[in-house]
Design a protein around this motif. Structure first.
Motif, PDB file in Angstrom:
ATOM      1  N   PRO A 213      62.690 -41.365 -19.763  1.00 56.41           N
ATOM      2  CA  PRO A 213      62.923 -40.673 -18.482  1.00 56.41           C
ATOM      3  C   PRO A 213      62.881 -39.151 -18.606  1.00 56.41           C
ATOM      4  N   LEU A 214      63.250 -38.618 -19.785  1.00 58.93           N
ATOM      5  CA  LEU A 214      63.178 -37.162 -19.955  1.00 58.93           C
ATOM      6  C   LEU A 214      61.727 -36.663 -19.959  1.00 58.93           C
ATOM      7  N   LEU A 215      60.779 -37.554 -20.271  1.00 58.81           N
ATOM      8  CA  LEU A 215      59.356 -37.175 -20.280  1.00 58.81           C
ATOM      9  C   LEU A 215      58.653 -37.583 -18.987  1.00 58.81           C
ATOM     10  N   ARG A 216      59.414 -38.118 -18.032  1.00 59.42           N
ATOM     11  CA  ARG A 216      58.788 -38.668 -16.829  1.00 59.42           C
ATOM     12  C   ARG A 216      57.881 -37.662 -16.099  1.00 59.42           C
ATOM     13  N   PRO A 217      58.313 -36.398 -15.893  1.00 59.60           N
ATOM     14  CA  PRO A 217      57.416 -35.459 -15.206  1.00 59.60           C
ATOM     15  C   PRO A 217      56.091 -35.281 -15.955  1.00 59.60           C
ATOM     16  N   LEU A 218      56.180 -35.154 -17.285  1.00 61.58           N
ATOM     17  CA  LEU A 218      54.982 -34.981 -18.116  1.00 61.58           C
ATOM     18  C   LEU A 218      54.091 -36.228 -18.035  1.00 61.58           C
ATOM     19  N   ILE A 219      54.711 -37.397 -18.097  1.00 58.62           N
ATOM     20  CA  ILE A 219      53.948 -38.647 -18.047  1.00 58.62           C
ATOM     21  C   ILE A 219      53.287 -38.800 -16.676  1.00 58.62           C
ATOM     22  N   GLU A 220      54.020 -38.489 -15.609  1.00 62.62           N
ATOM     23  CA  GLU A 220      53.441 -38.630 -14.263  1.00 62.62           C
ATOM     24  C   GLU A 220      52.254 -37.694 -14.067  1.00 62.62           C
ATOM     25  N   ARG A 221      52.293 -36.516 -14.713  1.00 60.60           N
ATOM     26  CA  ARG A 221      51.155 -35.585 -14.623  1.00 60.60           C
ATOM     27  C   ARG A 221      49.973 -36.060 -15.467  1.00 60.60           C
TER      28      ARG A 221
END
Lengths: 291, 291
Positions: A213-221
């Motif tokens: 979840p801490l990488l969610r913004p990066l993964i979504e991009r």
């Protein structure tokens, strides 16, 4: 509190004083800090509950260990939360323990138990239109094929991809870092190639590790916009709330109570854990579960 | 075999048959697989010895755990090798255990014990002309400042740098990979900046983690030619050989005997361990040390 399914124990009764609904006592268990992302979502979603979090930090990570060892560790941790700390519900916020030892945990305690693999698979089922789902997780979770099995039970096809470097990158604090973007790009392009080779049409990506979840913004991009990203912490909190019939509008009214236990260095737990919980952690207690 | 220092037990006596020099029985201990790089160097340097290797894989990694926990695990492992397996010498091929628990291990067994921190510091002392030494290691080893202390005892100044991503990169098998080169470049440029800020003139770099020998070619290409890179596996083997007065010319004459024990999945040990040992591993035995 008797043993019962999550869906059969609504907490709408009043206490003897008649003033307050009873606050459920929820035990949250992980091998380490990652499960604090689940607790973070639970605190936001069910602030009226009281929480006891146990990180089995002396024996982490479970990911590289065998089924028998993980089951032994997880059962002793579950018993501690239920028998010694009085948890009335148990959330297994550890993908490895959920994948390898959920049956053993359920058999060892007399309260309802919910694991992040099943909550992730439930959310994937609700999300997917094509029936094809991607899962990223640690090597141990992928090797267990627990997500594939849980998805299959729900009529979904799942392609699982191990991403062993993401946990150490998160723990290094390289959340939005060029190296993390490069590693993620390598893992995701391998995953897209495997998706293509398998002839799948996925529309859902499950983050099958509580660090992710801490990488969610990066993964979504980094993934096609057509992929709906499922954050296991968020969907677990939602499903616990649903099972408890927790009202949605208590957020501002109640200050949640949390206790934290770790089987190893409490100062390390405080320092590292705050990043996952998103707020300072005070008062961690040391507990010895053997080993 | 009585307890004695490494430097007082030469193995030049003959057996009753008079045909062969006695083969010392050497126990090699690590929390996991990394110590196999030390065993690999020992097998090359002292092929006449018999070896018992224990990887405490059910409780790895030690790096994130407290001193008390590491000491408890390491002592039980050392006792297993000496009391149950009959090791006459003990090599602690685990930087964390050497850094945090060498005194406790020495107090718990009656045979000579050598740890990789002291062998690395000995080699740094022999190598350095400027008296300034750099050490790269895991976060736990650096936080213990064991290398700095061991170097100080030998009249050296040491600057220690934690490189937490290198172990997972090695375990991912990304030995000569663009990401590993980038991560190494980030860590080493931070180290060079700290060296400059501290006004040091280092001529020696100690690889203070048993995973790092696999990255030695990459590290040697990435640092100034003026830095002599010390491979802890190699120098440990050399110092054990010296202590045992092991002859140098037996390499082709004798086939070394090795037994392998792990506290968790033996199949995983075989598969991952072979990369570190540089040859196939057969016949790993499972042992339960509790926990």
């Amino acid at each position: 509190m008797t043993a019962a399914g999550f869906d059969s124990t609504p907490h709408s009764e009043t206490t003897e004083s008649g003033a307050q609904p009873s606050a459920p006592s929820i035990g949250v268990f992980d091998s380490g800090f990652g499960g604090l992302t689940v607790l973070r979502s639970l605190l936001e979603r069910i602030p009226s509950a009281s929480y006891t979090y146990l990180g089995d930090t002396a024996r982490l990570p479970y990911g590289a260990k065998s089924q028998a060892t993980v089951a032994r560790y997880a059962v002793s941790s579950a018993k501690f939360l239920v028998e010694e700390q009085g948890a009335e519900y148990l959330v297994i916020a550890c993908n490895t323990a959920s994948a390898l030892a959920l049956d053993e945990i359920r058999a060892s305690v007399s309260v309802p138990v919910l694991g992040v693999v099943e909550t992730g698979a439930n959310a994937a089922q609700a999300s997917s239109r094509t029936g094809d789902v991607l899962v990223v997780a640690t090597a141990a979770t992928v090797e267990s094929h627990a997500y594939a099995a849980a998805c299959r039970e729900r009529g979904l096809r799942a392609l699982e991809k191990a991403c062993p470097l993401l946990v150490p990158l998160v723990e290094e604090g390289w959340i939005d870092h060029p190296v993390t973007r490069e590693v993620l790009s390598i893992y995701l392009s391998e995953l897209m190639q495997q998706t293509h080779d398998a002839g799948l049409m996925p529309d859902t990506l499950v983050l099958g590790c509580t660090h992710y979840p801490l990488l969610r913004p990066l993964i979504e991009r980094s993934v096609p916009a057509s992929l709906h990203v499922i954050d296991s912490a968020e969907v677990t909190a939602a499903q616990v709330a649903e099972a408890l019939c927790a009202p949605k509008d208590t957020a501002s009214a109640v200050k949640p109570a949390s206790r934290f236990f770790a089987t190893d260095s409490v100062s390390k737990f405080r320092a590292l854990g705050s990043r996952f919980l998103g707020r300072p952690i005070e008062g961690v207690e040391l507990v010895n579960l053997g080993g």
